[in-house]
Structure formats: structure tokens, C-alpha cells
Scaffold this motif. Structure first.
Motif, PDB file in Angstrom:
ATOM      1  N   PRO A 172      38.489  97.056 -21.154  1.00 10.84           N
ATOM      2  CA  PRO A 172      39.525  96.376 -21.922  1.00 10.84           C
ATOM      3  C   PRO A 172      39.089  95.024 -22.492  1.00 10.84           C
ATOM      4  CG  PRO A 172      39.994  96.207 -19.602  1.00 10.84           C
ATOM      5  CD  PRO A 172      38.816  97.086 -19.728  1.00 10.84           C
ATOM      6  N   GLN A 173      37.962  94.481 -22.002  1.00  9.70           N
ATOM      7  CA  GLN A 173      37.535  93.210 -22.598  1.00  9.70           C
ATOM      8  C   GLN A 173      36.408  93.514 -23.562  1.00  9.70           C
ATOM      9  OE1 GLN A 173      34.580  91.109 -22.025  1.00  9.70           O
ATOM     10  NE2 GLN A 173      35.430  89.468 -23.248  1.00  9.70           N
ATOM     11  N   HIS A 174      36.754  93.643 -24.824  1.00 13.26           N
ATOM     12  CA  HIS A 174      35.760  93.957 -25.831  1.00 13.26           C
ATOM     13  C   HIS A 174      36.200  93.287 -27.126  1.00 13.26           C
ATOM     14  CE1 HIS A 174      33.431  96.271 -28.739  1.00 13.26           C
ATOM     15  NE2 HIS A 174      32.615  96.550 -27.766  1.00 13.26           N
ATOM     16  N   PRO A 175      35.288  92.624 -27.831  1.00 12.87           N
ATOM     17  CA  PRO A 175      35.717  91.871 -29.012  1.00 12.87           C
ATOM     18  C   PRO A 175      36.226  92.734 -30.154  1.00 12.87           C
ATOM     19  CG  PRO A 175      33.333  91.772 -28.711  1.00 12.87           C
ATOM     20  CD  PRO A 175      33.883  92.376 -27.487  1.00 12.87           C
ATOM     21  N   SER A 176      35.991  94.033 -30.126  1.00 12.61           N
ATOM     22  CA  SER A 176      36.391  94.852 -31.272  1.00 12.61           C
ATOM     23  C   SER A 176      37.513  95.827 -30.973  1.00 12.61           C
ATOM     24  CB  SER A 176      35.188  95.638 -31.784  1.00 12.61           C
ATOM     25  OG  SER A 176      34.268  94.760 -32.352  1.00 12.61           O
ATOM     26  N   THR A 177      38.169  95.690 -29.839  1.00 10.73           N
ATOM     27  CA  THR A 177      39.237  96.650 -29.551  1.00 10.73           C
ATOM     28  C   THR A 177      40.613  96.082 -29.868  1.00 10.73           C
ATOM     29  OG1 THR A 177      39.197  95.941 -27.268  1.00 10.73           O
ATOM     30  CG2 THR A 177      38.013  97.934 -27.800  1.00 10.73           C
ATOM     31  N   HIS A 178      40.671  94.988 -30.622  1.00 12.45           N
ATOM     32  CA  HIS A 178      41.958  94.523 -31.106  1.00 12.45           C
ATOM     33  C   HIS A 178      42.851  94.073 -29.955  1.00 12.45           C
ATOM     34  CE1 HIS A 178      42.901  94.924 -35.364  1.00 12.45           C
ATOM     35  NE2 HIS A 178      44.136  94.695 -35.048  1.00 12.45           N
ATOM     36  N   GLY A 179      42.279  93.483 -28.926  1.00 13.61           N
ATOM     37  CA  GLY A 179      43.076  93.088 -27.775  1.00 13.61           C
ATOM     38  C   GLY A 179      42.578  93.783 -26.537  1.00 13.61           C
TER      39      GLY A 179
ATOM     40  N   HIS B 229      50.125  91.376 -41.849  1.00 14.74           N
ATOM     41  CA  HIS B 229      49.101  92.112 -42.601  1.00 14.74           C
ATOM     42  C   HIS B 229      47.838  91.272 -42.764  1.00 14.74           C
ATOM     43  CE1 HIS B 229      51.402  95.564 -43.130  1.00 14.74           C
ATOM     44  NE2 HIS B 229      51.965  95.346 -44.302  1.00 14.74           N
ATOM     45  N   LEU B 230      48.021  89.949 -42.911  1.00  9.16           N
ATOM     46  CA  LEU B 230      46.841  89.080 -43.023  1.00  9.16           C
ATOM     47  C   LEU B 230      45.999  89.156 -41.764  1.00  9.16           C
ATOM     48  CD1 LEU B 230      48.236  85.880 -44.762  1.00  9.16           C
ATOM     49  CD2 LEU B 230      46.466  87.373 -45.628  1.00  9.16           C
ATOM     50  N   VAL B 231      46.680  89.173 -40.592  1.00  5.83           N
ATOM     51  CA  VAL B 231      45.928  89.279 -39.352  1.00  5.83           C
ATOM     52  C   VAL B 231      45.272  90.654 -39.254  1.00  5.83           C
ATOM     53  CG1 VAL B 231      46.142  89.353 -36.857  1.00  5.83           C
ATOM     54  CG2 VAL B 231      47.266  87.569 -38.133  1.00  5.83           C
ATOM     55  N   ALA B 232      45.989  91.693 -39.704  1.00  7.22           N
ATOM     56  CA  ALA B 232      45.405  93.035 -39.661  1.00  7.22           C
ATOM     57  C   ALA B 232      44.125  93.075 -40.479  1.00  7.22           C
ATOM     58  CB  ALA B 232      46.406  94.053 -40.194  1.00  7.22           C
ATOM     59  N   ILE B 233      44.166  92.481 -41.665  1.00  7.22           N
ATOM     60  CA  ILE B 233      42.986  92.499 -42.533  1.00  7.22           C
ATOM     61  C   ILE B 233      41.912  91.579 -41.974  1.00  7.22           C
ATOM     62  CG2 ILE B 233      42.191  91.779 -44.815  1.00  7.22           C
ATOM     63  CD1 ILE B 233      44.884  92.822 -45.888  1.00  7.22           C
ATOM     64  N   ALA B 234      42.337  90.404 -41.466  1.00  9.28           N
ATOM     65  CA  ALA B 234      41.364  89.426 -40.967  1.00  9.28           C
ATOM     66  C   ALA B 234      40.626  89.956 -39.743  1.00  9.28           C
ATOM     67  CB  ALA B 234      42.078  88.116 -40.625  1.00  9.28           C
ATOM     68  N   THR B 235      41.387  90.400 -38.735  1.00 11.59           N
ATOM     69  CA  THR B 235      40.714  90.877 -37.519  1.00 11.59           C
ATOM     70  C   THR B 235      39.992  92.184 -37.795  1.00 11.59           C
ATOM     71  OG1 THR B 235      42.761  91.904 -36.814  1.00 11.59           O
ATOM     72  CG2 THR B 235      42.278  89.745 -35.923  1.00 11.59           C
TER      73      THR B 235
ATOM     74  N   VAL C 111      36.758 101.174 -36.883  1.00  8.36           N
ATOM     75  CA  VAL C 111      37.543 101.236 -38.115  1.00  8.36           C
ATOM     76  C   VAL C 111      38.887 101.906 -37.841  1.00  8.36           C
ATOM     77  CG1 VAL C 111      37.524 102.003 -40.497  1.00  8.36           C
ATOM     78  CG2 VAL C 111      35.396 101.366 -39.399  1.00  8.36           C
ATOM     79  N   VAL C 112      38.866 102.935 -37.002  1.00  5.95           N
ATOM     80  CA  VAL C 112      40.118 103.632 -36.660  1.00  5.95           C
ATOM     81  C   VAL C 112      41.100 102.655 -36.038  1.00  5.95           C
ATOM     82  CG1 VAL C 112      41.116 105.339 -35.109  1.00  5.95           C
ATOM     83  CG2 VAL C 112      39.068 105.906 -36.404  1.00  5.95           C
ATOM     84  N   ILE C 113      40.639 101.919 -35.031  1.00  3.17           N
ATOM     85  CA  ILE C 113      41.544 100.992 -34.342  1.00  3.17           C
ATOM     86  C   ILE C 113      42.023  99.912 -35.309  1.00  3.17           C
ATOM     87  CG2 ILE C 113      41.686  99.314 -32.465  1.00  3.17           C
ATOM     88  CD1 ILE C 113      41.532 102.140 -31.492  1.00  3.17           C
ATOM     89  N   ALA C 114      41.106  99.396 -36.137  1.00  5.27           N
ATOM     90  CA  ALA C 114      41.502  98.337 -37.068  1.00  5.27           C
ATOM     91  C   ALA C 114      42.517  98.861 -38.072  1.00  5.27           C
ATOM     92  CB  ALA C 114      40.270  97.795 -37.787  1.00  5.27           C
ATOM     93  N   SER C 115      42.409 100.135 -38.480  1.00  7.58           N
ATOM     94  CA  SER C 115      43.336 100.649 -39.487  1.00  7.58           C
ATOM     95  C   SER C 115      44.689 100.982 -38.872  1.00  7.58           C
ATOM     96  CB  SER C 115      42.746 101.865 -40.188  1.00  7.58           C
ATOM     97  OG  SER C 115      43.001 103.026 -39.457  1.00  7.58           O
ATOM     98  N   ILE C 116      44.726 101.298 -37.583  1.00  7.59           N
ATOM     99  CA  ILE C 116      46.023 101.486 -36.914  1.00  7.59           C
ATOM    100  C   ILE C 116      46.693 100.131 -36.725  1.00  7.59           C
ATOM    101  CG2 ILE C 116      47.141 102.259 -34.795  1.00  7.59           C
ATOM    102  CD1 ILE C 116      44.967 104.308 -34.467  1.00  7.59           C
ATOM    103  N   ASP C 117      45.879  99.097 -36.486  1.00  7.94           N
ATOM    104  CA  ASP C 117      46.358  97.739 -36.234  1.00  7.94           C
ATOM    105  C   ASP C 117      47.382  97.690 -35.103  1.00  7.94           C
ATOM    106  OD1 ASP C 117      46.654  95.025 -36.514  1.00  7.94           O
ATOM    107  OD2 ASP C 117      48.266  95.207 -37.972  1.00  7.94           O
TER     108      ASP C 117
ATOM    109  N   PHE D 280      38.004  86.012 -24.584  1.00  3.20           N
ATOM    110  CA  PHE D 280      38.899  86.612 -23.607  1.00  3.20           C
ATOM    111  C   PHE D 280      40.333  86.414 -24.067  1.00  3.20           C
ATOM    112  CE2 PHE D 280      40.795  87.509 -19.514  1.00  3.20           C
ATOM    113  CZ  PHE D 280      40.062  88.598 -19.159  1.00  3.20           C
ATOM    114  N   GLY D 281      40.667  86.967 -25.204  1.00  3.39           N
ATOM    115  CA  GLY D 281      42.026  86.891 -25.706  1.00  3.39           C
ATOM    116  C   GLY D 281      42.862  87.960 -25.044  1.00  3.39           C
ATOM    117  N   LEU D 282      44.037  87.578 -24.544  1.00  2.32           N
ATOM    118  CA  LEU D 282      44.904  88.567 -23.916  1.00  2.32           C
ATOM    119  C   LEU D 282      46.157  88.804 -24.742  1.00  2.32           C
ATOM    120  CD1 LEU D 282      44.584  87.357 -20.253  1.00  2.32           C
ATOM    121  CD2 LEU D 282      43.753  89.499 -21.147  1.00  2.32           C
ATOM    122  N   ALA D 283      46.883  87.735 -25.069  1.00  3.98           N
ATOM    123  CA  ALA D 283      48.170  87.930 -25.743  1.00  3.98           C
ATOM    124  C   ALA D 283      48.329  86.899 -26.852  1.00  3.98           C
ATOM    125  CB  ALA D 283      49.292  87.868 -24.721  1.00  3.98           C
ATOM    126  N   CYS D 284      49.548  86.372 -26.983  1.00  2.00           N
ATOM    127  CA  CYS D 284      49.876  85.475 -28.094  1.00  2.00           C
ATOM    128  C   CYS D 284      48.882  84.326 -28.222  1.00  2.00           C
ATOM    129  CB  CYS D 284      51.271  84.889 -27.917  1.00  2.00           C
ATOM    130  SG  CYS D 284      52.377  85.800 -26.856  1.00  2.00           S
TER     131      CYS D 284
END
Lengths: 445, 184
Positions: free
Chosen positions: A50-57, A149-155, A431-437, B33-37
Motif C-alpha cells: 500500500p505504500q507506493h508512489p504510483s498507486t494514487h494513495g 479533475h486538476l488533481v486527477a490530471i496532475a497526479t 495508467v489504469v489506476i490514474a484513469s479511474i482516479d 508517505f501520503g495517507l489522506a487529506c
């Protein structure tokens, strides 16, 4: 001298003017591949997150990969489970907005509006909510759609390695957060929309500043087109990746930009209007590519359409109240800035402490206990930037909700991840995860 | 941490301390290490307007093995807690932790079954940063305070002495329950 090429055995050479030429035709390639697949040499299971820079959280992906191909993909969720839904059952109806705004923290105003619309319907006061409050709600929601949407595109850009897109996206998001701060006092987690209306009116000068913001954003938005839309690397990563057609969307309950990228113009603002959306002039953009690039284009266009709606909201704003007149629901005091910070207005305190015992009792009951909501249940849905955001609220007639359930679009859309990622490359999973946002705060709640 | 740890008492230590502290504070690598808001305020702090690069902090490392600062940005759920501890353990010494936001610091408004009531139950915290979420300016203030702490940190026998003094100060401090008057 010339020789005509004839089918020969793999290792036999033929003589030409250049010398001996060997044509390698090889054995049966399919047989080799199938025998390798039987041996399962290349098949490994990779845990991503779960700690990965590209999994959107804090999303955990369990990928079964065969070489570079993803053969099976599964999500592990729950790493941000906050117990918000359960906690709303122990707080008053008004305090609920403070909690739900932190669910999908990128679409705070949508969570608040959906929740408040549900509570207002249960109270039966949806017709009494002042026009000004509804217009401000629409205005904030559309600004929120742009910032989300800006965050979706940015991240999404950052996860693809395009840091410039991220810097640009956050540049424009900061402008919108400035507007939020002006109106609600906070950059995130506002709890500004309350059952019955709004916490406060717009401050002086807000309309002028919002018009300026719309102008700046109109100027900045085409830069994303210039930067990314025609970029061959960007297109190569996004086009024909994360494919999900209409049948797949319908089967998985997917809504939002993913559904509209299949060509179906389904938008709850048009299909099932709320907050007076039927009176606003805007288009629902679609593409028919069913891929991540189409979703990117839809997000860009939706931001432009949202700017149109914000413009119309600013034209419509008329002076007036922003909270229902019913004193049994509205917060008893208007907030005012005193010498020791923001608090109840001095006039109100003078009244309840000096002149009116009934006012004091009323204030005490409303502030400590809150108002009561008649028994019943209701489902209200709004079009959040990510899709259909539904709220199911059940009341048992008390001062606290019996149950508040959110149908968060991030959660429902995330189950399409396997359908989009399986059979593709490992790099395409990003790309899949980023497009689901998905926003994990909304998925796990 | 290196040669300086095995130097005998007092021998060149204060000069080495100053040099090491100055170098260390200027090249802190935070782990993502971003978790939430709070993670979005963290990203905003790294983006154009606030620009953490001014403090030598813009290189957010994806791998904890390359990072020496963990900014716990957001609510830590019971399910995330062992993951967080594992990531902390993977970071090489010396390492620091900023608990960003009220959820990470104390559980905040989420006093319920799902949220760890303060990340200091799991990892030692150097800076507690309040706010829900704290503004990027507040994060930068916390980072500058941490830089000061790193710059003046002790080495070797001096570090042991400092730890003993801190423990003694905490042991003899007046408990909150015995404090009088307005606690502010």
C-alpha cells in the motif's frame, strides 16, 4: 547467377552471389510458448503498495504477472478505513457534514451537498432552502469539479513520470483553493454546506474575486492541451490503454468519466437534475475511445463546462438568506469575529444571557443536542467528478442518524481495475489506476 | 552511525557535531508517505507555489531505504499501522518522523475503532504538527523546526548524555493535572 528461394530444412544454406545464405525458419514457436507457459517459469505474483508512489494513495495491488503481461490483478483496500459512516451515528445531523467532508477529501463539497440534500428531503424542507444557498452550492461544486479533475490530471501525469503536468495542475488548484479559503475559511475539509443551507454567506468581494479566478482559469486551461493532449509520449502511454467498453461499464456499475469515455452521455446533472441543474446551460462531453486518453480529454472538457456553470452562477447570485428560516433547524447564532476569534455574535450572546430565557434554552438544546429528523430513509445521488455519488440516510426520528451510507464512485469504479488491467502490461496498471482516479479516502471511508 | 560514534568522550566531538548537523539538516530526503487529506497539502508544499526545494527537501523518495524523514500525512488506520512500522524500520539511521495533521498526532476527530490514536503509538515522533489539514506554510514551519533540531543534535557520548538529561527533565516535569490557571 540467381537462385530461386525454395523451402528448405532449417539448417540448410543456399548459395548466392553474396555467399551462403541461411534462412532460419525455426521449429514450431507456438509449441515452445505453450510448453514455457506450462512450466510457469515467468509467472510471479507482485505485491504493489500500500505504500507506493504510483498507486494514487494507500491502494494495494496484487498482480500476477507473466513476464511483462499482467494475467491477474486484484485490489487490496481498507488501509484508510476511518469508520466515518459509523461515527456519523454518534454525532448530530449537522455535525455529519464535518465527517462526510473528509470521506473523499478531493470532492468535499459533493459529499456535503449530497448528505445535506438527503437530510433536507427527510426533513421535508427541500423547497424552503433559499435560492442563494443553492446557487452557492452549485458554484462550489463546479469549482470543486475543476480542482478534483486538476488533481486527477496532475497526479496521473506524475505517476506517468510527467512532473511538469503535476506542477501545472497544482498551480491552478492553488488558485481554486484560494477561492475556497475566501468563502469557507479553509483550503480543504470545509463543512460549509449544512442541512438547510450554508454555514455563512459569501464574504464581501467574493464575486469579483471569483470572476477573476474564472478568467485566469480560462487562460490556463488550454495549456494542458498544449502540454499534454498532442504529446506523442503522453498519447502512446494513454491511447488504447485501460480499455473498458459500455458493456463492461454497465456490468460493473461504473459511472463518471469512465462511462462517458464509452460514448454514453450519462450525467446525473442532466439525467436526474438536482440543485436546479436543469436551468444551467452546459454540455456533457463524451468520447468513444473507451481508453485512458479519452477520459483525460473528457476531464479537460468538463473543466471548461464547469467554468461556464460558474459564470452562470455568478450572474444569478441575488442577495438574500443562505439558511432556511426555520429556527428549529438553522444554527441559532450568526458567527461574528470578536476580540478572541470567531464565535457567536455578541448581540446573540447578549440576548440569550441577558433578556430571553427561551432563547437560551433554544440555543442550548440546538447546540448540544441538535434538531430531530422524522423517521424514514432516503437515497440521494449527485454527479461527483468521479461518477455517481449516492447517499443513503436512515433516520429513526432521533437527533442523530440511524445510518449514513455513501455509495462512493471511487469504490465502485475501482472494481473495474481488474477488467482494465488484465492482459495488459505492468506499466499500464499505473495508467489504469490514474484513469479511474480513485481517492482512497472515498473508497475506504 | 559511523566513525564519530566510536570517538572517545569529548575528543573533537563538538566540532564534528556541528559539521554533521549542518550537513544533515540541508539534505533531508522525505519518504512519500501520503495517507489522506494531509497528503495533498504535502504535495502542494512540494509543488510550485510553496516549493520545498528551497529547503533542499524536494526529492521525495519512493523507497524508504533512500529516505531519512517520514512525514506521516493523514489518519493511520489499524490496518495501516503494521505497514507504517515496517516502512519506518526499513529507513536507515539517522531518521526522523513528522506527524502531520491532528489525525496522525492524536487520532483527531476520529476517536473510533478504526484509527490509531496517534502515530506515536507505533513510531517515535520528532515534530507534532496540528491542523486539519495543516497549511503548507505550517508544514514548512515544522520542517524548519526539524532542521534546527537536526542541526543541534548530539553525537556519540554527548547524545547519550542528552538523552539522559531529556529523560530526567521529563521525569521531574510538572504533570498536567497539577498545573494551575489557564493552560495556554
Amino acid at each position: 547467377m540467381t537462385t530461386t528461394p525454395t523451402p528448405t530444412s532449417p539448417r540448410a544454406g543456399r548459395e548466392t552471389t553474396e555467399g551462403t545464405v541461411y534462412t532460419v525458419t525455426g521449429g514450431d514457436w507456438d509449441e515452445i510458448v505453450s510448453s514455457a507457459a506450462r512450466a510457469n517459469d515467468e509467472r510471479i505474483v507482485v505485491n504493489m503498495g500500500p505504500q507506493h508512489p504510483s498507486t494514487h494513495g494507500v491502494l494495494r495491488l496484487i498482480l500476477e504477472i507473466d513476464g511483462e503481461t499482467v494475467t491477474e490483478a486484484r485490489c487490496g483496500i481498507g488501509y484508510l478505513h476511518t469508520g466515518i459512516e459509523k461515527q456519523t451515528e454518534y454525532r448530530t445531523w449537522t455535525q455529519g457534514t464535518t465527517l462526510v467532508t473528509r470521506m473523499d477529501y478531493l470532492t468535499s463539497f459533493f459529499n456535503e451537498t449530497a448528505y445535506c440534500l438527503a437530510v433536507e428531503k427527510l426533513l421535508g424542507i427541500e423547497d424552503q432552502v433559499p435560492d442563494r444557498a443553492t446557487v452557492v452550492r452549485v458554484l462550489l461544486m463546479e469549482l470543486n469539479r475543476i480542482s478534483s479533475h486538476l488533481v486527477a490530471i496532475a497526479t496521473g501525469g506524475m505517476e506517468l513520470g510527467a512532473s511538469t503536468v503535476m506542477i501545472y495542475g497544482f498551480r491552478d488548484r492553488e488558485l481554486i483553493l484560494d477561492a475556497y479559503e475566501l468563502i469557507t475559511g479553509l483550503r480543504m475539509n470545509h463543512a460549509f454546506i449544512r442541512p438547510g443551507g450554508l454555514a455563512q454567506d459569501l464574504p464581501a468581494g467574493a464575486v469579483d474575486q471569483l470572476r477573476e479566478l474564472v478568467g485566469t482559469l480560462r487562460k490556463n486551461l488550454p495549456e494542458y492541451d498544449k502540454l499534454a493532449s498532442g504529446n506523442p509520449v503522453f498519447k502512446a502511454r494513454m491511447q488504447d490503454v485501460a480499455h473498458l467498453d459500455l458493456t463492461g461499464c454497465m456490468a460493473l456499475g461504473v459511472t463518471g468519466p469512465i462511462l462517458r469515455s464509452t460514448g454514453l452521455p450519462h450525467d446525473l446533472r442532466k439525467a436526474q437534475p438536482y440543485c436546479g441543474y436543469e436551468t444551467y446551460d452546459f454540455d456533457v462531453p463524451t468520447t468513444d475511445t473507451c481508453d485512458a486518453y479519452g477520459r483525460f480529454l473528457i476531464r479537460l472538457e468538463e473543466m471548461r463546462q464547469s467554468l461556464r456553470i460558474v459564470d452562470q452562477c455568478l450572474d444569478r447570485l441575488q442577495p438574500g438568506p443562505v439558511m432556511v428560516a426555520d429556527k428549529k433547524i438553522a444554527w441559532p447564532a450568526q458567527l461574528a469575529l470578536g476580540p478572541d476569534g470567531l464565535g457567536n455574535s455578541p448581540d446573540h450572546i447578549k440576548q440569550i444571557m441577558g433578556t430571553s430565557m427561551e432563547s437560551l434554552i433554544h440555543h442550548f438544546k440546538l447546540v448540544t443536542e441538535g434538531f430531530r429528523v422524522p423517521p424514514g430513509q432516503i437515497y440521494v445521488s449527485v454527479e461527483s467528478p468521479k461518477g455517481e455519488l449516492g447517499v443513503h440516510v436512515v433516520s429513526d426520528g432521533g437527533t442523530r442518524p440511524f445510518r449514513v451510507h455513501f455509495r462512493d464512485p471511487s469504490f465502485t469504479n475501482l472494481q473495474a481495475m481488474a477488467a482494465m488491467a488484465e492482459g495488459g502490461q505492468v506499466a499500464d496498471v499505473i495508467v489504469v489506476i490514474a484513469s479511474i482516479d480513485p481517492v482512497l479516502g472515498g473508497v475506504d471511508r | 552511525m559511523g566513525l564519530e560514534e566510536s570517538l572517545p568522550s569529548g575528543f573533537l566531538l563538538s566540532t564534528v557535531e556541528q559539521a554533521a548537523g549542518w550537513v544533515r539538516k540541508a539534505s533531508v530526503f522525505p519518504a512519500t508517505f501520503g495517507l489522506a487529506c494531509c497528503a495533498f497539502e504535502l504535495m502542494a508544499a512540494g509543488a510550485g507555489r510553496y516549493d520545498l526545494a528551497r529547503f533542499g527537501m524536494e526529492v521525495f523518495r519512493g523507497s524508504p531505504r533512500q529516505a531519512d524523514l517520514m512525514i506521516v500525512a493523514g489518519r493511520v488506520s489499524q490496518k495501516m499501522a503494521p505497514v507504517l512500522r515496517q516502512i519506518y524500520d526499513q529507513m536507515p539511521n539517522p531518521k526522523w518522523v513528522i506527524s502531520m495533521g491532528v489525525c496522525a498526532s492524536s487520532g483527531g476527530m476520529f476517536n473510533n475503532y478504526a484509527i490509531v490514536q496517534g502515530v506515536d503509538h507505533i513510531v517515535p515522533v520528532d515534530i507534532y504538527l496540528p491542523g486539519c489539514p495543516p497549511r503548507p506554510e505550517m508544514l514548512m514551519d515544522a520542517i524548519l523546526k526539524l532542521h534546527e533540531k537536526i542541526r543541534t543534535s548530539k553525537l556519540g557520548v554527548n547524545a547519550e548524555e542528552a538523552a539522559r538529561e531529556a529523560e530526567e527533565a521529563a521525569r521531574t516535569a510538572l504533570p498536567t493535572i497539577e498545573m494551575k490557571g489557564l493552560l495556554r
